[in-house]
Motif scaffolding. Structure first.
Motif, PDB file in Angstrom:
ATOM      1  N   PRO A 560       4.884   6.408  -3.786  1.00  0.00           N
ATOM      2  CA  PRO A 560       4.967   5.315  -5.055  1.00  0.00           C
ATOM      3  C   PRO A 560       4.167   4.192  -4.688  1.00  0.00           C
ATOM      4  CG  PRO A 560       7.165   6.149  -4.441  1.00  0.00           C
ATOM      5  CD  PRO A 560       6.420   6.542  -3.439  1.00  0.00           C
ATOM      6  N   ILE A 561       3.837   3.569  -5.707  1.00  0.00           N
ATOM      7  CA  ILE A 561       3.030   2.112  -5.445  1.00  0.00           C
ATOM      8  C   ILE A 561       3.913   1.217  -4.672  1.00  0.00           C
ATOM      9  CG2 ILE A 561       1.936   0.073  -6.714  1.00  0.00           C
ATOM     10  CD1 ILE A 561       1.252   1.950  -8.976  1.00  0.00           C
ATOM     11  N   VAL A 562       3.391   0.620  -3.416  1.00  0.00           N
ATOM     12  CA  VAL A 562       4.255  -0.429  -3.001  1.00  0.00           C
ATOM     13  C   VAL A 562       4.787  -1.534  -3.784  1.00  0.00           C
ATOM     14  CG1 VAL A 562       2.595   0.052  -0.844  1.00  0.00           C
ATOM     15  CG2 VAL A 562       2.609  -1.920  -2.279  1.00  0.00           C
ATOM     16  N   ASN A 563       6.123  -1.848  -3.163  1.00  0.00           N
ATOM     17  CA  ASN A 563       7.133  -2.474  -3.986  1.00  0.00           C
ATOM     18  C   ASN A 563       7.121  -4.050  -3.205  1.00  0.00           C
ATOM     19  OD1 ASN A 563       8.510  -3.019  -6.394  1.00  0.00           O
ATOM     20  ND2 ASN A 563      10.524  -2.826  -5.147  1.00  0.00           N
ATOM     21  N   SER A 564       7.795  -3.815  -2.075  1.00  0.00           N
ATOM     22  CA  SER A 564       7.946  -5.039  -1.462  1.00  0.00           C
ATOM     23  C   SER A 564       6.662  -5.453  -0.214  1.00  0.00           C
ATOM     24  CB  SER A 564       9.215  -4.860  -0.361  1.00  0.00           C
ATOM     25  OG  SER A 564       9.035  -3.802   0.493  1.00  0.00           O
ATOM     26  N   ALA A 565       7.098  -6.490   0.405  1.00  0.00           N
ATOM     27  CA  ALA A 565       6.009  -7.115   1.236  1.00  0.00           C
ATOM     28  C   ALA A 565       6.198  -6.174   2.405  1.00  0.00           C
ATOM     29  CB  ALA A 565       6.363  -8.435   1.722  1.00  0.00           C
ATOM     30  N   GLN A 566       7.172  -5.519   2.616  1.00  0.00           N
ATOM     31  CA  GLN A 566       7.371  -4.451   4.201  1.00  0.00           C
ATOM     32  C   GLN A 566       6.720  -3.053   3.748  1.00  0.00           C
ATOM     33  OE1 GLN A 566      10.064  -6.359   2.628  1.00  0.00           O
ATOM     34  NE2 GLN A 566       9.506  -8.008   3.987  1.00  0.00           N
ATOM     35  N   ASP A 567       6.659  -2.712   2.413  1.00  0.00           N
ATOM     36  CA  ASP A 567       5.968  -1.533   1.794  1.00  0.00           C
ATOM     37  C   ASP A 567       4.670  -1.705   1.882  1.00  0.00           C
ATOM     38  OD1 ASP A 567       8.458  -0.551   1.160  1.00  0.00           O
ATOM     39  OD2 ASP A 567       8.249  -1.168  -1.000  1.00  0.00           O
ATOM     40  N   ALA A 568       3.993  -2.933   1.572  1.00  0.00           N
ATOM     41  CA  ALA A 568       2.546  -3.289   1.714  1.00  0.00           C
ATOM     42  C   ALA A 568       2.074  -3.260   3.015  1.00  0.00           C
ATOM     43  CB  ALA A 568       2.504  -4.653   0.987  1.00  0.00           C
ATOM     44  N   TYR A 569       2.786  -3.798   3.921  1.00  0.00           N
ATOM     45  CA  TYR A 569       2.154  -3.929   5.603  1.00  0.00           C
ATOM     46  C   TYR A 569       2.360  -2.541   6.136  1.00  0.00           C
ATOM     47  CZ  TYR A 569       1.551  -5.336  10.337  1.00  0.00           C
ATOM     48  OH  TYR A 569       1.211  -5.583  11.454  1.00  0.00           O
ATOM     49  N   ARG A 570       3.256  -1.689   5.681  1.00  0.00           N
ATOM     50  CA  ARG A 570       3.283  -0.503   6.279  1.00  0.00           C
ATOM     51  C   ARG A 570       2.270   0.539   6.031  1.00  0.00           C
ATOM     52  NH1 ARG A 570       9.074  -1.171   5.577  1.00  0.00           N
ATOM     53  NH2 ARG A 570      10.258  -1.167   7.381  1.00  0.00           N
ATOM     54  N   CYS A 571       2.117   0.396   4.479  1.00  0.00           N
ATOM     55  CA  CYS A 571       0.779   1.159   3.997  1.00  0.00           C
ATOM     56  C   CYS A 571      -0.452   0.777   4.270  1.00  0.00           C
ATOM     57  CB  CYS A 571       0.859   1.023   2.341  1.00  0.00           C
ATOM     58  SG  CYS A 571      -0.181   2.194   1.532  1.00  0.00           S
ATOM     59  N   PHE A 572      -0.574  -0.627   4.660  1.00  0.00           N
ATOM     60  CA  PHE A 572      -1.934  -1.263   5.178  1.00  0.00           C
ATOM     61  C   PHE A 572      -2.058  -0.345   6.668  1.00  0.00           C
ATOM     62  CE2 PHE A 572      -3.249  -4.888   7.990  1.00  0.00           C
ATOM     63  CZ  PHE A 572      -4.498  -5.037   7.579  1.00  0.00           C
ATOM     64  N   MET A 573      -0.951  -0.529   7.363  1.00  0.00           N
ATOM     65  CA  MET A 573      -1.184   0.002   8.838  1.00  0.00           C
ATOM     66  C   MET A 573      -1.312   1.284   8.753  1.00  0.00           C
ATOM     67  SD  MET A 573      -1.301  -3.059  10.656  1.00  0.00           S
ATOM     68  CE  MET A 573      -1.173  -2.190  12.306  1.00  0.00           C
ATOM     69  N   ALA A 574      -1.074   2.220   7.850  1.00  0.00           N
ATOM     70  CA  ALA A 574      -0.975   3.390   7.955  1.00  0.00           C
ATOM     71  C   ALA A 574      -2.245   4.079   7.395  1.00  0.00           C
ATOM     72  CB  ALA A 574       0.167   4.281   7.236  1.00  0.00           C
ATOM     73  N   THR A 575      -3.215   3.260   7.193  1.00  0.00           N
ATOM     74  CA  THR A 575      -4.449   3.645   6.355  1.00  0.00           C
ATOM     75  C   THR A 575      -5.717   2.969   7.011  1.00  0.00           C
ATOM     76  OG1 THR A 575      -4.358   1.851   4.791  1.00  0.00           O
ATOM     77  CG2 THR A 575      -3.145   3.829   4.238  1.00  0.00           C
ATOM     78  N   ASN A 576      -6.958   3.085   6.648  1.00  0.00           N
ATOM     79  CA  ASN A 576      -7.823   2.397   7.108  1.00  0.00           C
ATOM     80  C   ASN A 576      -8.401   1.452   6.247  1.00  0.00           C
ATOM     81  OD1 ASN A 576      -8.731   4.086   9.544  1.00  0.00           O
ATOM     82  ND2 ASN A 576      -9.246   5.727   8.009  1.00  0.00           N
ATOM     83  N   MET A 577      -7.359   0.811   5.455  1.00  0.00           N
ATOM     84  CA  MET A 577      -7.575  -0.748   4.883  1.00  0.00           C
ATOM     85  C   MET A 577      -8.028  -1.480   5.900  1.00  0.00           C
ATOM     86  SD  MET A 577      -5.144  -1.428   2.023  1.00  0.00           S
ATOM     87  CE  MET A 577      -4.029  -0.258   2.066  1.00  0.00           C
TER      88      MET A 577
END
Length: 600
Positions: A560-577
């Motif tokens: 799903p689309i990220v919801n929380s600040a923690q979701d966003a950071y985890r997704c950021f770190m797991a990708t090449n953003m």
């Protein structure tokens, strides 16, 4: 009902469970359960979404004045029994598969919901499925009067409903019924082309422009019989959804001459052509329906909901050619939006409360979900625990910095403010990138989103500049319509490409990352009401002369689309953003204490 009474709407148990709450008729909050559980299209009872809605109103469940579920389980059970009775003995396996859940849970839904909420059964009421869709489309719209068209797979019996909204009243007067369904027809082709039903329809729509619609006549001659009003009858010889565990059968595959594509296998030109064909048929059906509704109702405005209303190609066609002056689509048009519609139906129709349409609409930009604040001590602690290192910037400085990074071809995630309601990221849970760079589409699809490389990306553009880039008038704040890129901005590819991924890489305009192979774009226009995104675009225009950027949802495939600040950071770190903005914090990938790419 008191002027400040609260109404809680709930959808659950099929897909996209959600909750929405009104206070005094105003939409206070709405969210899908998947955003909290991190389970894509979560169908479970939406405890988290309900808790969020209650917190937004600062009340407990005992203080909610009315609770309404988005469909009628008894009518749905009647349809299930009758349709399976018609197809005995073929339906025996499906009957035995479905009955245990119905007899132990679904038939006693009022009792089950009451138990989940810890309330008496009498507190729970029901709204018909397509009444919920119709209410979600009309009541938040900017129109005092409008024609209504709802199109989906199936509710209780209805698959298409049309009617009229006038003030606080909705009248639904024409229905198309199961098993004839445009939503199920499109889903059948979604399955045939190797994509997952109820989530892969977007992929089928994105694949269509790569093909030629050479199977249109085959579909119209063998699969459906269309009528002048856009309704149609499906030839059940080729489908098995009324009695089996699959949507299509072997005769369907024999008709097209090839078996269903296996998921993740190579996409051949054959399946591109199949996708193009069903999209053209869908366009024709919806346009014919809309023109019929226009003639029958005499209304100048049209509102839509139901899952099929998320077909942005068809919606763009309706906006241009249906004869209606204005077309408005509920941003959460699918079953999640039924939670909002059910609450609105109770407030306006059942309790006869008036409505005051706003010039834009009453959706508050669709920013109705959980909030990530600019400053939060709790988020700071958790982000530090995840290894985060950041700098905190003032709002205007942050917007300029993001624009500079985009101009340098960096990819920037953004998670701030309230999350969007519906499947589209509109700037608060988004990934931004350079629309002028030819490699952006490939980079985002393959290296960041981890999804099929053929899928297009949407442009975010300053509303005042939109007509300079796209053949459109007015605005499109919810990214629900496609428009052609203007002729003068188009390039002809240097050579023909046979491979789908070669086609993706061809430069077709001066904004190549958001120009699909048919020169279309799913446009989101932005004005000052979407303050941060607007500031980024203004700064980007100053830097590059271009007020268009890529906006795609902040998630990876299957999540799903990220919801929380923690979701966003985890997704950021797991990708090449390259960077992420969380609140007013700016994170640079190279400066993080540990690159936790295993984070999920």
């Amino acid at each position: 009902m008191k002027k400040n009474s609260t109404v809680l709407g709930i959808s659950a148990y099929y897909h996209d469970s959600a909750a929405a709450i009104l206070r005094g008729g105003e939409i206070v909050a709405a969210a899908q359960e998947e955003r909290f559980t991190r389970v894509k299209s979560d169908a479970s009872f939406p405890h988290n979404a309900i808790d969020f809605c209650l917190q937004a109103c600062n009340i407990s469940i005992e203080n909610v004045d009315e609770i309404v579920f988005y469909e009628d389980p008894l009518k749905k059970f009647e349809r299930l029994l009758q349709s399976q009775h018609w197809t005995v003995p073929k339906s025996v396996v499906a009957f035995l598969h479905s009955m245990p859940k119905w007899l132990t849970q679904n038939l006693w839904l009022q009792k089950g919901i009451a138990r989940e909420l810890g309330l008496p059964r009498k507190n729970i009421t029901f709204c018909d499925h397509h009444q919920s869709h119709a209410a979600s489309a009309f009541y938040p719209s900017p129109f005092a009067q409008a024609a209504i068209l709802t199109v989906d797979g199936v509710g209780e019996w209805s698959t298409v409903v049309c009617g009229v909204g006038d003030g606080n009243n909705i009248t639904l007067h024409q229905h198309m019924t199961y098993p004839n369904s445009l939503g199920l027809l499109y889903s059948a082709f979604t399955y045939y082309c190797g994509f997952k039903i109820n989530s892969g329809e977007y992929k089928l729509m994105g694949l269509a422009p790569y093909g030629q619609p050479r199977f249109v006549d085959l579909i119209k001659q063998h699969l459906i019989c269309m009528h002048e009003d856009g309704s149609f009858v499906m030839n059940q010889r080729y489908f098995s959804y009324t009695h089996g565990m699959r949507t299509i059968n072997r005769e369907f595959e024999a008709l097209f001459g090839q078996p269903s594509r296996k998921p993740e296998s190579e996409i051949t030109q054959f399946f591109m052509d199949v996708a193009a064909s069903i999209q053209m048929v869908t366009n024709e059906i919806l346009l014919t329906m809309a023109k019929h509704v226009r003639a029958q109702t005499g209304q100048k405005n049209l509102v839509l909901a139901g899952g099929v209303a998320l077909n942005v190609v068809s919606m763009g066609l309706l906006q241009r050619e249906s004869g209606f002056e204005r077309v408005w689509v509920q941003p959460a048009a699918g079953d999640a939006g039924g939670a909002l519609g059910a609450a609105l139906f109770v407030w306006h129709k059942q309790h006869n409360n008036c409505r005051l349409p706003k010039a834009s609409d009453n959706m508050q930009g669709s920013f109705l979900g959980s909030e990530i604040r600019s400053k939060s001590a709790e988020d700071d602690v958790e982000l530090k625990a995840l290894g985060g290192e950041w700098e905190t910037l003032h709002e205007n400085t942050l917007a300029r910095k993001v624009a500079e990074l985009i101009a340098q071809n960096k990819v920037v995630g953004v998670a701030r403010g309230r999350a969007e309601w519906g499947p589209r990221a509109l700037g608060n849970r988004s990934i931004f990138a350079n629309a002028q760079h030819a490699d952006t589409q490939y980079k985002l699809n393959v290296k960041i989103k981890a999804r099929e490389g053929f899928r297009p990306f949407a442009p975010m553009v300053l509303r005042d500049d939109a007509a300079e880039y796209f053949d459109m008038q007015g605005d499109s704040p919810y990214m629900l319509f496609t428009y052609p890129v203007r002729e003068e901005r188009r390039f002809n590819p240097a050579r023909d490409a046979l491979d789908i991924y070669e086609k993706v890489k061809q430069t077709r305009s001066d904004i190549p990352a958001v120009t699909h192979v048919d020169y279309s774009a799913r446009v989101q226009t932005v004005d000052e009401s979407n303050a941060f995104s607007h500031s980024v675009l203004v700064a980007l225009k100053h830097l590059t002369g271009c007020s268009v950027m890529v906006n795609t949802s902040f998630n990876v495939r299957g999540e799903p689309i990220v919801n929380s600040a923690q979701d966003a950071y985890r997704c950021f770190m797991a990708t090449n953003m390259d960077y992420v903005v969380i609140g007013n914090r700016l994170f640079e990938k190279s400066k993080q204490r540990r690159e936790q790419r295993e984070i999920s």
